[in-house]
Design a protein around this motif. Structure first.
Motif, PDB file in Angstrom:
ATOM      1  N   ASP A  32      12.235  16.499  62.494  1.00  0.00           N
ATOM      2  CA  ASP A  32      12.995  15.451  62.775  1.00  0.00           C
ATOM      3  C   ASP A  32      12.655  14.701  64.010  1.00  0.00           C
ATOM      4  OD1 ASP A  32      13.960  15.703  60.003  1.00  0.00           O
ATOM      5  OD2 ASP A  32      16.001  17.039  60.809  1.00  0.00           O
ATOM      6  N   ASP A  33      13.061  15.355  65.005  1.00  0.00           N
ATOM      7  CA  ASP A  33      12.694  14.827  66.270  1.00  0.00           C
ATOM      8  C   ASP A  33      11.584  14.253  66.336  1.00  0.00           C
ATOM      9  OD1 ASP A  33      15.342  15.603  67.161  1.00  0.00           O
ATOM     10  OD2 ASP A  33      14.549  17.334  68.199  1.00  0.00           O
ATOM     11  N   LEU A  34      10.307  14.992  66.025  1.00  0.00           N
ATOM     12  CA  LEU A  34       8.965  14.597  66.159  1.00  0.00           C
ATOM     13  C   LEU A  34       8.836  13.142  65.295  1.00  0.00           C
ATOM     14  CD1 LEU A  34       5.859  15.022  66.545  1.00  0.00           C
ATOM     15  CD2 LEU A  34       5.977  16.266  64.438  1.00  0.00           C
ATOM     16  N   VAL A  35       9.333  13.159  64.153  1.00  0.00           N
ATOM     17  CA  VAL A  35       9.301  11.934  63.471  1.00  0.00           C
ATOM     18  C   VAL A  35       9.896  10.933  64.233  1.00  0.00           C
ATOM     19  CG1 VAL A  35       9.784  10.903  61.126  1.00  0.00           C
ATOM     20  CG2 VAL A  35       8.676  12.882  61.370  1.00  0.00           C
ATOM     21  N   GLN A  36      11.214  10.965  64.725  1.00  0.00           N
ATOM     22  CA  GLN A  36      11.977  10.052  65.101  1.00  0.00           C
ATOM     23  C   GLN A  36      11.173   9.621  66.423  1.00  0.00           C
ATOM     24  OE1 GLN A  36      15.851  11.198  66.355  1.00  0.00           O
ATOM     25  NE2 GLN A  36      16.425   9.169  67.197  1.00  0.00           N
ATOM     26  N   VAL A  37      10.602  10.530  67.349  1.00  0.00           N
ATOM     27  CA  VAL A  37       9.961  10.072  68.645  1.00  0.00           C
ATOM     28  C   VAL A  37       8.434   9.447  68.227  1.00  0.00           C
ATOM     29  CG1 VAL A  37       8.865  11.030  70.637  1.00  0.00           C
ATOM     30  CG2 VAL A  37      11.310  11.762  69.836  1.00  0.00           C
ATOM     31  N   GLY A  38       7.782  10.150  67.328  1.00  0.00           N
ATOM     32  CA  GLY A  38       6.692   9.505  66.892  1.00  0.00           C
ATOM     33  C   GLY A  38       6.568   8.084  66.197  1.00  0.00           C
ATOM     34  N   ARG A  39       7.609   7.804  65.864  1.00  0.00           N
ATOM     35  CA  ARG A  39       7.832   6.416  65.359  1.00  0.00           C
ATOM     36  C   ARG A  39       7.865   5.362  66.603  1.00  0.00           C
ATOM     37  NH1 ARG A  39      11.663   7.091  60.264  1.00  0.00           N
ATOM     38  NH2 ARG A  39      10.137   7.849  58.869  1.00  0.00           N
ATOM     39  N   THR A  40       8.192   5.852  67.775  1.00  0.00           N
ATOM     40  CA  THR A  40       8.341   5.056  68.941  1.00  0.00           C
ATOM     41  C   THR A  40       7.117   4.938  69.464  1.00  0.00           C
ATOM     42  OG1 THR A  40       9.164   6.750  70.550  1.00  0.00           O
ATOM     43  CG2 THR A  40      10.780   5.597  68.919  1.00  0.00           C
ATOM     44  N   ALA A  41       6.157   5.946  69.351  1.00  0.00           N
ATOM     45  CA  ALA A  41       4.781   6.028  69.957  1.00  0.00           C
ATOM     46  C   ALA A  41       3.983   4.539  69.902  1.00  0.00           C
ATOM     47  CB  ALA A  41       4.091   7.000  69.665  1.00  0.00           C
ATOM     48  N   GLU A  42       3.622   4.032  70.882  1.00  0.00           N
ATOM     49  CA  GLU A  42       2.752   2.896  71.058  1.00  0.00           C
ATOM     50  C   GLU A  42       1.256   3.357  70.828  1.00  0.00           C
ATOM     51  OE1 GLU A  42       3.894  -0.320  70.392  1.00  0.00           O
ATOM     52  OE2 GLU A  42       6.210   0.398  70.581  1.00  0.00           O
ATOM     53  N   HIS A  43       0.613   2.238  70.484  1.00  0.00           N
ATOM     54  CA  HIS A  43      -1.066   2.698  70.558  1.00  0.00           C
ATOM     55  C   HIS A  43      -1.488   2.883  71.955  1.00  0.00           C
ATOM     56  CE1 HIS A  43      -5.217   1.159  71.142  1.00  0.00           C
ATOM     57  NE2 HIS A  43      -5.302   1.771  70.019  1.00  0.00           N
ATOM     58  N   ASP A  44      -1.046   2.410  73.021  1.00  0.00           N
ATOM     59  CA  ASP A  44      -1.336   2.824  74.359  1.00  0.00           C
ATOM     60  C   ASP A  44      -1.009   4.142  74.744  1.00  0.00           C
ATOM     61  OD1 ASP A  44      -2.483   0.504  74.417  1.00  0.00           O
ATOM     62  OD2 ASP A  44      -0.837  -0.522  76.109  1.00  0.00           O
ATOM     63  N   ASP A  45       0.388   4.405  74.349  1.00  0.00           N
ATOM     64  CA  ASP A  45       0.622   5.906  74.571  1.00  0.00           C
ATOM     65  C   ASP A  45      -0.349   6.823  73.904  1.00  0.00           C
ATOM     66  OD1 ASP A  45       3.193   5.087  75.647  1.00  0.00           O
ATOM     67  OD2 ASP A  45       4.127   4.833  73.694  1.00  0.00           O
ATOM     68  N   VAL A  46      -0.510   6.820  72.726  1.00  0.00           N
ATOM     69  CA  VAL A  46      -1.690   7.745  71.828  1.00  0.00           C
ATOM     70  C   VAL A  46      -2.959   7.732  72.548  1.00  0.00           C
ATOM     71  CG1 VAL A  46      -2.418   8.096  69.744  1.00  0.00           C
ATOM     72  CG2 VAL A  46      -0.262   7.483  69.839  1.00  0.00           C
ATOM     73  N   VAL A  47      -3.419   6.593  72.982  1.00  0.00           N
ATOM     74  CA  VAL A  47      -4.750   6.542  73.483  1.00  0.00           C
ATOM     75  C   VAL A  47      -4.763   7.334  74.898  1.00  0.00           C
ATOM     76  CG1 VAL A  47      -6.397   4.892  74.558  1.00  0.00           C
ATOM     77  CG2 VAL A  47      -5.375   4.374  72.185  1.00  0.00           C
ATOM     78  N   TRP A  48      -3.605   7.009  75.473  1.00  0.00           N
ATOM     79  CA  TRP A  48      -3.434   7.749  76.867  1.00  0.00           C
ATOM     80  C   TRP A  48      -3.438   9.358  76.574  1.00  0.00           C
ATOM     81  CZ3 TRP A  48      -0.135  11.127  79.351  1.00  0.00           C
ATOM     82  CH2 TRP A  48      -0.344  11.345  80.670  1.00  0.00           C
ATOM     83  N   LEU A  49      -2.738   9.904  75.796  1.00  0.00           N
ATOM     84  CA  LEU A  49      -2.500  11.227  75.317  1.00  0.00           C
ATOM     85  C   LEU A  49      -3.924  11.566  74.915  1.00  0.00           C
ATOM     86  CD1 LEU A  49       0.871  11.220  73.532  1.00  0.00           C
ATOM     87  CD2 LEU A  49       0.510  12.162  75.743  1.00  0.00           C
TER      88      LEU A  49
END
Length: 164
Positions: A32-49
């Motif tokens: 539940d937390d993963l989905v909630q937080v994951g929906r807030t991830a922006e493209h730039d966040d994911v690329v950085w990770l």
């Protein structure tokens, strides 16, 4: 060492449950937390990770990449997979790569497999075989089942992250 806001938000609460094959047996504990937080991830966040190089962010970059279209993150997922050398990152990256890019993942899976340690070889070989590619070693039914469970988690997560 101080953590970045991205690490505090997207990595720390989840990586232990989602590294290696952990998502298949403890991923639901943070779902539940993963989905909630994951929906807030922006493209730039994911690329950085995916690009930062440290294994914890890369694990979460793999999972959170599932929120985006293959054209947006596929190249970065495949590059991270090609560079992966270990069992902590290879399984999540393999699952994300196959989910997002399907057959295009085969070269990156082979690159990672060439440098992989023992534990990640099993998953990478199973991922290759799932794409109809020739694995480096014989893949057992248990190996295929483990990767199938990881892939099912990835597909379910993708569906949850893009639904809104």
């Amino acid at each position: 060492m101080a953590l970045t806001p991205r690490e505090t938000t997207f990595v720390v609460p989840f990586y232990l449950n989602l590294m290696r094959l952990n998502a298949t047996w403890v991923g639901d504990e943070v779902w539940d937390d993963l989905v909630q937080v994951g929906r807030t991830a922006e493209h730039d966040d994911v690329v950085w990770l995916l690009r930062v190089g440290a294994w914890r962010p890369v694990v979460m970059g793999a999972w959170l990449s599932l929120r985006f279209d293959p054209g947006q993150v596929g190249t970065d997922v495949l590059a991270a997979l090609s560079a992966s050398e270990g069992s902590l990152t290879a399984p999540p990256l393999a699952a994300a790569a196959v989910t997002l890019t399907e057959l295009s993942a085969a070269p990156a899976l082979r690159d990672s497999r060439a440098r992989a340690d023992g534990a990640s070889c099993v998953v990478l070989d199973a991922a290759l075989e799932s794409l109809g590619e020739e694995p480096r070693r014989e893949v057992t039914p248990e190996d295929l089942e483990a990767f199938a469970q990881l892939l099912a988690f990835a597909r379910r997560l993708r569906d949850a992250l893009i639904a809104a």
